[in-house]
Design a protein around this motif. Structure first.
Motif, PDB file in Angstrom:
ATOM      1  N   ILE A 211       0.808  -1.227   0.000  1.00 51.64           N
ATOM      2  CA  ILE A 211       0.000   0.000   0.000  1.00 51.64           C
ATOM      3  C   ILE A 211       0.839   1.274   0.000  1.00 51.64           C
ATOM      4  O   ILE A 211       0.418   2.284  -0.548  1.00 51.64           O
ATOM      5  CB  ILE A 211      -1.044   0.027   1.141  1.00 51.64           C
ATOM      6  CG1 ILE A 211      -0.397   0.268   2.508  1.00 51.64           C
ATOM      7  CG2 ILE A 211      -1.928  -1.216   1.145  1.00 51.64           C
ATOM      8  CD1 ILE A 211      -1.377   0.840   3.526  1.00 51.64           C
ATOM      9  N   CYS A 212       2.009   1.255   0.644  1.00 43.41           N
ATOM     10  CA  CYS A 212       2.810   2.490   0.724  1.00 43.41           C
ATOM     11  C   CYS A 212       3.810   2.606  -0.422  1.00 43.41           C
ATOM     12  O   CYS A 212       3.968   3.680  -0.999  1.00 43.41           O
ATOM     13  CB  CYS A 212       3.554   2.578   2.052  1.00 43.41           C
ATOM     14  SG  CYS A 212       2.459   2.656   3.474  1.00 43.41           S
ATOM     15  N   LEU A 214       4.193   0.384  -3.372  1.00 47.39           N
ATOM     16  CA  LEU A 214       3.702   0.134  -4.730  1.00 47.39           C
ATOM     17  C   LEU A 214       2.521   1.030  -5.092  1.00 47.39           C
ATOM     18  O   LEU A 214       2.568   1.743  -6.098  1.00 47.39           O
ATOM     19  CB  LEU A 214       3.358  -1.355  -4.890  1.00 47.39           C
ATOM     20  CG  LEU A 214       4.582  -2.280  -4.796  1.00 47.39           C
ATOM     21  CD1 LEU A 214       4.158  -3.745  -4.821  1.00 47.39           C
ATOM     22  CD2 LEU A 214       5.576  -2.007  -5.930  1.00 47.39           C
ATOM     23  N   GLN A 215       1.458   1.017  -4.287  1.00 49.35           N
ATOM     24  CA  GLN A 215       0.293   1.827  -4.660  1.00 49.35           C
ATOM     25  C   GLN A 215       0.566   3.320  -4.490  1.00 49.35           C
ATOM     26  O   GLN A 215       0.335   4.109  -5.395  1.00 49.35           O
ATOM     27  CB  GLN A 215      -0.930   1.422  -3.830  1.00 49.35           C
ATOM     28  CG  GLN A 215      -1.464   0.035  -4.186  1.00 49.35           C
ATOM     29  CD  GLN A 215      -2.750  -0.278  -3.428  1.00 49.35           C
ATOM     30  OE1 GLN A 215      -2.778  -0.264  -2.210  1.00 49.35           O
ATOM     31  NE2 GLN A 215      -3.808  -0.584  -4.152  1.00 49.35           N
ATOM     32  N   GLU A 216       1.062   3.692  -3.302  1.00 49.08           N
ATOM     33  CA  GLU A 216       1.202   5.123  -3.010  1.00 49.08           C
ATOM     34  C   GLU A 216       2.370   5.761  -3.751  1.00 49.08           C
ATOM     35  O   GLU A 216       2.221   6.805  -4.379  1.00 49.08           O
ATOM     36  CB  GLU A 216       1.398   5.315  -1.497  1.00 49.08           C
ATOM     37  CG  GLU A 216       1.670   6.752  -1.076  1.00 49.08           C
ATOM     38  CD  GLU A 216       1.964   6.863   0.418  1.00 49.08           C
ATOM     39  OE1 GLU A 216       1.404   6.083   1.205  1.00 49.08           O
ATOM     40  OE2 GLU A 216       2.781   7.727   0.794  1.00 49.08           O
ATOM     41  N   TRP A 219       2.382   3.989  -7.862  1.00 45.84           N
ATOM     42  CA  TRP A 219       1.153   3.868  -8.652  1.00 45.84           C
ATOM     43  C   TRP A 219       1.103   2.540  -9.404  1.00 45.84           C
ATOM     44  O   TRP A 219       0.663   2.451 -10.552  1.00 45.84           O
ATOM     45  CB  TRP A 219       0.985   5.066  -9.610  1.00 45.84           C
ATOM     46  CG  TRP A 219       1.102   6.392  -8.910  1.00 45.84           C
ATOM     47  CD1 TRP A 219       1.116   6.621  -7.563  1.00 45.84           C
ATOM     48  CD2 TRP A 219       1.227   7.678  -9.514  1.00 45.84           C
ATOM     49  NE1 TRP A 219       1.232   7.960  -7.286  1.00 45.84           N
ATOM     50  CE2 TRP A 219       1.310   8.638  -8.467  1.00 45.84           C
ATOM     51  CE3 TRP A 219       1.281   8.129 -10.840  1.00 45.84           C
ATOM     52  CZ2 TRP A 219       1.448  10.010  -8.704  1.00 45.84           C
ATOM     53  CZ3 TRP A 219       1.418   9.493 -11.079  1.00 45.84           C
ATOM     54  CH2 TRP A 219       1.503  10.421 -10.015  1.00 45.84           C
ATOM     55  N   ILE A 220       1.595   1.525  -8.735  1.00 45.52           N
ATOM     56  CA  ILE A 220       1.542   0.162  -9.262  1.00 45.52           C
ATOM     57  C   ILE A 220       0.470  -0.599  -8.472  1.00 45.52           C
ATOM     58  O   ILE A 220       0.456  -0.554  -7.240  1.00 45.52           O
ATOM     59  CB  ILE A 220       2.920  -0.546  -9.114  1.00 45.52           C
ATOM     60  CG1 ILE A 220       3.943   0.112 -10.045  1.00 45.52           C
ATOM     61  CG2 ILE A 220       2.815  -2.042  -9.394  1.00 45.52           C
ATOM     62  CD1 ILE A 220       5.368  -0.391  -9.849  1.00 45.52           C
ATOM     63  N   SER A 222      -1.497  -3.477  -6.552  1.00 53.81           N
ATOM     64  CA  SER A 222      -0.914  -4.478  -5.672  1.00 53.81           C
ATOM     65  C   SER A 222      -1.939  -5.010  -4.689  1.00 53.81           C
ATOM     66  O   SER A 222      -3.015  -4.430  -4.503  1.00 53.81           O
ATOM     67  CB  SER A 222       0.269  -3.877  -4.900  1.00 53.81           C
ATOM     68  OG  SER A 222       0.956  -4.889  -4.182  1.00 53.81           O
TER      69      SER A 222
ATOM     70  N   TYR B 195     -10.873  -2.881  -7.967  1.00 50.92           N
ATOM     71  CA  TYR B 195     -10.734  -2.818  -6.509  1.00 50.92           C
ATOM     72  C   TYR B 195     -12.103  -2.872  -5.837  1.00 50.92           C
ATOM     73  O   TYR B 195     -13.102  -2.423  -6.415  1.00 50.92           O
ATOM     74  CB  TYR B 195     -10.040  -1.511  -6.089  1.00 50.92           C
ATOM     75  CG  TYR B 195      -8.551  -1.505  -6.365  1.00 50.92           C
ATOM     76  CD1 TYR B 195      -7.688  -2.227  -5.557  1.00 50.92           C
ATOM     77  CD2 TYR B 195      -8.014  -0.781  -7.428  1.00 50.92           C
ATOM     78  CE1 TYR B 195      -6.318  -2.229  -5.809  1.00 50.92           C
ATOM     79  CE2 TYR B 195      -6.648  -0.779  -7.685  1.00 50.92           C
ATOM     80  CZ  TYR B 195      -5.806  -1.505  -6.866  1.00 50.92           C
ATOM     81  OH  TYR B 195      -4.455  -1.514  -7.114  1.00 50.92           O
ATOM     82  N   GLN B 223      -7.745  -5.962  -4.977  1.00 50.84           N
ATOM     83  CA  GLN B 223      -7.414  -5.859  -3.555  1.00 50.84           C
ATOM     84  C   GLN B 223      -8.647  -5.275  -2.866  1.00 50.84           C
ATOM     85  O   GLN B 223      -9.300  -4.385  -3.421  1.00 50.84           O
ATOM     86  CB  GLN B 223      -6.233  -4.904  -3.310  1.00 50.84           C
ATOM     87  CG  GLN B 223      -5.837  -4.816  -1.834  1.00 50.84           C
ATOM     88  CD  GLN B 223      -4.967  -3.634  -1.430  1.00 50.84           C
ATOM     89  OE1 GLN B 223      -5.076  -3.105  -0.333  1.00 50.84           O
ATOM     90  NE2 GLN B 223      -4.083  -3.199  -2.324  1.00 50.84           N
ATOM     91  N   HIS B 232      -4.342   6.527   3.186  1.00 56.60           N
ATOM     92  CA  HIS B 232      -2.994   6.406   3.735  1.00 56.60           C
ATOM     93  C   HIS B 232      -2.120   5.545   2.827  1.00 56.60           C
ATOM     94  O   HIS B 232      -1.287   4.781   3.317  1.00 56.60           O
ATOM     95  CB  HIS B 232      -3.068   5.890   5.165  1.00 56.60           C
ATOM     96  CG  HIS B 232      -3.844   6.826   6.041  1.00 56.60           C
ATOM     97  ND1 HIS B 232      -3.276   7.949   6.594  1.00 56.60           N
ATOM     98  CD2 HIS B 232      -5.153   6.855   6.377  1.00 56.60           C
ATOM     99  CE1 HIS B 232      -4.204   8.624   7.257  1.00 56.60           C
ATOM    100  NE2 HIS B 232      -5.348   7.988   7.143  1.00 56.60           N
ATOM    101  N   GLY B 233      -2.314   5.666   1.539  1.00 54.80           N
ATOM    102  CA  GLY B 233      -1.521   4.932   0.561  1.00 54.80           C
ATOM    103  C   GLY B 233      -2.319   4.574  -0.682  1.00 54.80           C
ATOM    104  O   GLY B 233      -2.078   5.140  -1.766  1.00 54.80           O
ATOM    105  N   PRO B 234      -3.294   3.662  -0.551  1.00 56.25           N
ATOM    106  CA  PRO B 234      -3.966   3.148  -1.753  1.00 56.25           C
ATOM    107  C   PRO B 234      -4.615   4.212  -2.639  1.00 56.25           C
ATOM    108  O   PRO B 234      -4.707   4.022  -3.855  1.00 56.25           O
ATOM    109  CB  PRO B 234      -5.024   2.193  -1.169  1.00 56.25           C
ATOM    110  CG  PRO B 234      -4.426   1.725   0.121  1.00 56.25           C
ATOM    111  CD  PRO B 234      -3.702   2.925   0.666  1.00 56.25           C
ATOM    112  N   GLU B 236      -3.579   6.797  -3.871  1.00 59.97           N
ATOM    113  CA  GLU B 236      -2.686   7.289  -4.923  1.00 59.97           C
ATOM    114  C   GLU B 236      -2.797   6.472  -6.224  1.00 59.97           C
ATOM    115  O   GLU B 236      -2.402   6.929  -7.288  1.00 59.97           O
ATOM    116  CB  GLU B 236      -1.225   7.290  -4.448  1.00 59.97           C
ATOM    117  CG  GLU B 236      -0.868   8.444  -3.519  1.00 59.97           C
ATOM    118  CD  GLU B 236      -0.673   9.773  -4.258  1.00 59.97           C
ATOM    119  OE1 GLU B 236      -0.373   9.759  -5.461  1.00 59.97           O
ATOM    120  OE2 GLU B 236      -0.839  10.827  -3.616  1.00 59.97           O
ATOM    121  N   ILE B 237      -3.343   5.259  -6.139  1.00 56.56           N
ATOM    122  CA  ILE B 237      -3.506   4.424  -7.332  1.00 56.56           C
ATOM    123  C   ILE B 237      -4.727   4.852  -8.149  1.00 56.56           C
ATOM    124  O   ILE B 237      -4.904   4.424  -9.291  1.00 56.56           O
ATOM    125  CB  ILE B 237      -3.638   2.929  -6.914  1.00 56.56           C
ATOM    126  CG1 ILE B 237      -3.277   1.985  -8.061  1.00 56.56           C
ATOM    127  CG2 ILE B 237      -5.033   2.592  -6.421  1.00 56.56           C
ATOM    128  CD1 ILE B 237      -1.834   1.913  -8.377  1.00 56.56           C
TER     129      ILE B 237
END
Lengths: 327, 327
Positions: A211-212, A214-216, A219-220, A222, B195, B223, B232-234, B236-237
């Motif tokens: 989440i931190c 790859l995604q954040e 932008w991959i 995961s 998602y 996911q 808090h991360g995701p 951004e995708i």
């Protein structure tokens, strides 16, 4: 290196907790990358305490769920690097209102979390080399300390000794992996989805990377897949070229990781296995090795992230939304 | 329709538990889609019990973790449709050895789980319309029954009354969504990643859809993102065309879902929102509505899965590995 101020704060928090009524539950509460740090201390409490329960909640879920058991016999450990994550600050205030004792981990002593929690403990945020002052290590020291105070854990001394060795183990592991990280970064720079897999003490590391990193930060797409759950749905997604990073841990959960590795490697040509058995754990009591492995895996994965990001021309610092707008 | 044999078994399991020492922890243990059913009962225990802790573990992780607290004051509820999931059968045997009382939910009364657990309870597997005899509903009845026996929960009667209405609520919801499901299936048939998002009582539904429907049955990457963790991360995708299915639940966690909805809809044109507020909950006590909503969402999502699968020419029954080889 162990910071004296951190050690003083850890001891101070333990002393404060020991003066209260017996602890029945330790709630571990944070968001995102800080939440990921909570799975190791929960794992250690589950495997070592006969009297204390550990629960992990994302901060806003913790407040919304409003657990009935939260109260004067609860310790709530919260973590936010900036100390200003609104949900985590609110969770600290919420828990205090319920009569729980709150310990706030943050790198900013003047932050809202430090001021809201009953006791503030500093830590070293995202160290480039494993560190006993990294967040999950400091929370582990506090959680294990609370258990040890109550139950005189036979592993407590060995754990502290092992934590002191994390930095050296981590530095050696990173050196050993530096070429592999470059090759992996180059080979995977065009991938749009990369899965991570782990179990046991390493679950939080996989979650954090998905989440931190790859995604954040990249932008991959995961998902962190639990190696035991893999066979009950997710393994069907495995194709010959599905990118997977698998953490082979130590302790009893390793057999789950090994089973997942056998399957994943049989059906995908793109499985990166990071194996804790290859870490130089000389002098570490095998009984506590499983608790320090995630502290080595997390910064080790970071060097893979750096190599990937450089080859993609997408720095780990880039964001499109985070900190840039209201949300 | 409530099955008398299921109701008899639920009561029998509650009677057996009541004859033992006070329960301190209910462990909810299963794999994959059955594990997903455990999050609702944990949610209900967290929000209603002042004395009992609920813990959710994937079966192999449960055995490997070997929680020290597992013992004679524990009830372990396990679930496997076939009753022959090896890890879950092993977990039942493991828990019995530790002195815990084990309740095995399975649709096969002659299965290994039924024979290994102290008490076997049947259920209706993956009903096409919501059902109080669906697995998470039956486990909820048992878990809430244990809590009620100890603490005389003021919500117990309202919950049972609400469960009796699930079938009608679900049938109406599915009728209302049938055209939307067709449109969504058609619009998303070429997507390679979808998602899901949820929180609170609906978390297990999102998890199940991601790992069982999308990854396992459709070979679509996925996911399940917690709506509180999203920021808090995701998040951004999220791009203008990122496919997201978001469950807007009831209860205090709804505000997390609403926040995630606002952000997701502002940044992606492909957000499917399923809103529990649109269910016809007339006659359901608002205090317990949050516990029956997941029982409506799960089969409702299934009609979206069916429409998607038909347009992809990829039946939900197809597997490449599961049940086809040793693993």
């Amino acid at each position: 290196m162990q910071s004296k101020s951190i050690e003083t704060a850890v001891k101070g928090s333990l002393s404060a907790v020991s003066e209260r009524e017996a602890v029945s539950t330790i709630y571990l509460v944070a968001c995102g990358g800080s939440l990921a740090q909570m799975h190791l201390p929960k794992y250690a409490i589950d495997r070592n305490s006969s009297t204390i329960t550990a629960e992990v909640f994302s901060s806003a879920e913790f407040i919304a769920r409003d657990p009935v058991r939260l109260g004067s016999s609860s310790v709530v450990i919260l973590c936010s690097s900036s100390g200003n994550t609104p949900e985590t600050v609110a969770a600290a205030a919420f828990a205090r209102e319920k009569g729980a004792y709150t310990i706030g981990l943050t790198t900013e002593p003047e932050s809202q979390l430090a001021k809201t929690a009953d006791y503030a403990v500093p830590y070293v945020s995202a160290p480039l080399i494993g560190d006993q002052d990294a967040p999950s290590a400091v929370i582990l020291r506090i959680a294990f300390g609370i258990v040890n105070h109550r139950e005189k854990s036979p592993k407590a001394a060995a754990l502290l000794a092992a934590l002191a060795k994390v930095e050296g183990i981590s530095a050696a592991a990173q050196k050993a992996h530096s070429e592999d990280a470059k090759r992996w970064g180059e080979a995977n720079k065009r991938e749009s989805i990369i899965y991570t897999m782990a179990s046991g003490s390493n679950w939080g590391v996989a979650y954090s990377f998905s989440i931190c990193i790859l995604q954040e930060m990249q932008w991959i797409h995961s998902q962190a897949i639990h190696t035991g759950e893999y066979f009950h749905g997710p393994f069907e997604i495995t194709d010959f070229d599905t990118p997977i990073i698998l953490l082979l841990g130590l302790g009893p959960s390793r057999q789950m990781d090994e089973r997942a590795r056998r399957f994943a490697e049989a059906h995908s040509k793109n499985v990166l296995v990071l194996d804790a058995c290859k870490f130089d754990l000389e002098g570490v009591d095998p009984e506590v090795a499983e608790y320090i492995v995630p502290l080595v895996f997390q910064p080790l994965m970071r060097i893979y992230a750096v190599e990937l990001s450089e080859r993609r021309g997408h720095p780990l610092t880039v964001r499109r939304y985070m900190w840039k707008m209201e949300y």
